[in-house]
Design a protein around this motif. Sequence first.
Motif, PDB file in Angstrom:
ATOM      1  N   CYS A 166      14.321  13.831  43.631  1.00 60.58           N
ATOM      2  CA  CYS A 166      15.461  14.027  44.530  1.00 60.58           C
ATOM      3  C   CYS A 166      16.789  13.831  43.803  1.00 60.58           C
ATOM      4  O   CYS A 166      17.750  14.577  44.036  1.00 60.58           O
ATOM      5  CB  CYS A 166      15.354  13.067  45.714  1.00 60.58           C
ATOM      6  N   SER A 167      16.859  12.828  42.931  1.00 66.33           N
ATOM      7  CA  SER A 167      18.109  12.589  42.208  1.00 66.33           C
ATOM      8  C   SER A 167      18.404  13.712  41.223  1.00 66.33           C
ATOM      9  O   SER A 167      19.570  14.107  41.057  1.00 66.33           O
ATOM     10  CB  SER A 167      18.035  11.245  41.477  1.00 66.33           C
ATOM     11  N   GLU A 168      17.384  14.259  40.563  1.00 63.23           N
ATOM     12  CA  GLU A 168      17.605  15.379  39.648  1.00 63.23           C
ATOM     13  C   GLU A 168      17.936  16.666  40.388  1.00 63.23           C
ATOM     14  O   GLU A 168      18.513  17.584  39.801  1.00 63.23           O
ATOM     15  CB  GLU A 168      16.378  15.576  38.773  1.00 63.23           C
ATOM     16  N   ALA A 169      17.553  16.742  41.673  1.00 65.15           N
ATOM     17  CA  ALA A 169      17.911  17.915  42.477  1.00 65.15           C
ATOM     18  C   ALA A 169      19.326  17.837  43.021  1.00 65.15           C
ATOM     19  O   ALA A 169      19.794  18.781  43.679  1.00 65.15           O
ATOM     20  CB  ALA A 169      16.927  18.070  43.633  1.00 65.15           C
ATOM     21  N   GLY A 170      20.032  16.737  42.771  1.00 62.96           N
ATOM     22  CA  GLY A 170      21.424  16.621  43.177  1.00 62.96           C
ATOM     23  C   GLY A 170      21.652  15.890  44.478  1.00 62.96           C
ATOM     24  O   GLY A 170      22.786  15.891  44.987  1.00 62.96           O
ATOM     25  N   MET A 171      20.639  15.264  45.025  1.00 63.11           N
ATOM     26  CA  MET A 171      20.793  14.542  46.282  1.00 63.11           C
ATOM     27  C   MET A 171      21.423  13.180  46.022  1.00 63.11           C
ATOM     28  O   MET A 171      21.253  12.588  44.956  1.00 63.11           O
ATOM     29  CB  MET A 171      19.441  14.369  46.973  1.00 63.11           C
ATOM     30  N   GLY A 172      22.163  12.664  47.017  1.00 63.52           N
ATOM     31  CA  GLY A 172      22.727  11.339  46.923  1.00 63.52           C
ATOM     32  C   GLY A 172      21.671  10.266  47.121  1.00 63.52           C
ATOM     33  O   GLY A 172      20.514  10.553  47.477  1.00 63.52           O
ATOM     34  N   LEU A 173      22.071   9.020  46.909  1.00 69.33           N
ATOM     35  CA  LEU A 173      21.095   7.931  46.969  1.00 69.33           C
ATOM     36  C   LEU A 173      20.564   7.739  48.384  1.00 69.33           C
ATOM     37  O   LEU A 173      19.350   7.651  48.597  1.00 69.33           O
ATOM     38  CB  LEU A 173      21.746   6.639  46.463  1.00 69.33           C
ATOM     39  N   GLU A 174      21.465   7.696  49.381  1.00 73.81           N
ATOM     40  CA  GLU A 174      21.014   7.477  50.760  1.00 73.81           C
ATOM     41  C   GLU A 174      20.164   8.632  51.258  1.00 73.81           C
ATOM     42  O   GLU A 174      19.109   8.426  51.885  1.00 73.81           O
ATOM     43  CB  GLU A 174      22.212   7.268  51.689  1.00 73.81           C
ATOM     44  N   SER A 175      20.592   9.861  50.977  1.00 71.32           N
ATOM     45  CA  SER A 175      19.813  11.019  51.426  1.00 71.32           C
ATOM     46  C   SER A 175      18.468  11.091  50.718  1.00 71.32           C
ATOM     47  O   SER A 175      17.453  11.462  51.324  1.00 71.32           O
ATOM     48  CB  SER A 175      20.612  12.300  51.186  1.00 71.32           C
ATOM     49  N   ALA A 176      18.422  10.694  49.426  1.00 65.89           N
ATOM     50  CA  ALA A 176      17.155  10.690  48.705  1.00 65.89           C
ATOM     51  C   ALA A 176      16.199   9.645  49.278  1.00 65.89           C
ATOM     52  O   ALA A 176      15.000   9.905  49.458  1.00 65.89           O
ATOM     53  CB  ALA A 176      17.399  10.437  47.218  1.00 65.89           C
ATOM     54  N   LEU A 177      16.722   8.450  49.573  1.00 64.33           N
ATOM     55  CA  LEU A 177      15.880   7.415  50.170  1.00 64.33           C
ATOM     56  C   LEU A 177      15.363   7.831  51.541  1.00 64.33           C
ATOM     57  O   LEU A 177      14.195   7.598  51.882  1.00 64.33           O
ATOM     58  CB  LEU A 177      16.670   6.111  50.277  1.00 64.33           C
ATOM     59  N   GLU A 178      16.217   8.481  52.333  1.00 61.23           N
ATOM     60  CA  GLU A 178      15.786   8.929  53.656  1.00 61.23           C
ATOM     61  C   GLU A 178      14.729  10.015  53.548  1.00 61.23           C
ATOM     62  O   GLU A 178      13.746  10.018  54.308  1.00 61.23           O
ATOM     63  CB  GLU A 178      17.005   9.440  54.422  1.00 61.23           C
ATOM     64  N   ARG A 179      14.874  10.937  52.612  1.00 64.30           N
ATOM     65  CA  ARG A 179      13.896  12.012  52.445  1.00 64.30           C
ATOM     66  C   ARG A 179      12.561  11.462  51.947  1.00 64.30           C
ATOM     67  O   ARG A 179      11.482  11.854  52.432  1.00 64.30           O
ATOM     68  CB  ARG A 179      14.443  13.065  51.471  1.00 64.30           C
ATOM     69  N   VAL A 180      12.604  10.554  50.987  1.00 69.85           N
ATOM     70  CA  VAL A 180      11.362   9.966  50.463  1.00 69.85           C
ATOM     71  C   VAL A 180      10.649   9.149  51.547  1.00 69.85           C
ATOM     72  O   VAL A 180       9.426   9.196  51.683  1.00 69.85           O
ATOM     73  CB  VAL A 180      11.665   9.099  49.224  1.00 69.85           C
TER      74      VAL A 180
END
Length: 302
Positions: A166-180
Amino acid sequence: MTGVLGFATLAVAVATATFLLIIREIHLRALDTRVSNAVLGIPDRSSSSKDLIGWLSSVGSRYRRFYAQENLDQLRLVLQAAGFNHYRMLPIWIGFKTVSSFAFPIAAFSIAQLLGRPFNDVMIFTLLGLAFGIMIPRLILLVLKRRFDAAIRLGTPDMIDLLVVCSEAGMGLESALERVGAEMRETNPAIAQALRGLLDDLRVLPTRAEAFEKLASTSEGLRRFGTMVSQSLQYGTPLSQALRSIAVDLRRERITKLEERAHKLGAKLTVPMVLFLLPAMFVILGASPFLHLVRTFSSIGK
């Protein structure tokens, strides 16, 4: 003898009064709920489990003043480490512990009286019931904590790999945590619950580092993850690189533990072999020559 009978009568009276007060409080809470629902026009959908949880929460809210603040903070950490929401679960757990501390000795005393045991045995049963009532909630919480920590250890490398993607795809930290958290809701609910708590802390706490430090104190499986991400945010190092190094270290640690368990297997199998396999082998290998010797000596005697 008169003192013993007086003490027994007093104990029965206290148990009866406690039981009646419990029934009265449950009845009043259910009645208040039905009246409020009728006034507000809400259909009555209350169940016995919800009434019981609400009653335990009310009991815990009353008796939590007997706990020191340090004990309450420690209990919050333990509940959070067991996978519970400590804001909601703390009064419920205190209520459950209070009820069990009264219910087990009363039940043990009543059973001993029904069995017609002497007074010394009745007191021993009551003390054992008190010990069980105090220890059983702690044992239940310890078992739940171990299960939650095992699930966290199992799912942490996968969670970190998904965060790297998610981080390499350009997502922010909060959005990456929510998606995971949404992706791992079915495969590992413990990780999803921990990530939901982390997102709540990121929205409430003043800095992200404090939220990840709090996550590190939740479970042993998340300690390294929370500490390294907190340091990465504090010193400005790339987050994806830190996450990738954590995932590699955790997988290497898991392989090392599996190899250690495999090496210990030979030593652990020694006791079952000595107890179960060797006697059977001795019987199989030694029974035939022994029978031949018995048959030979019996034929010589004839």
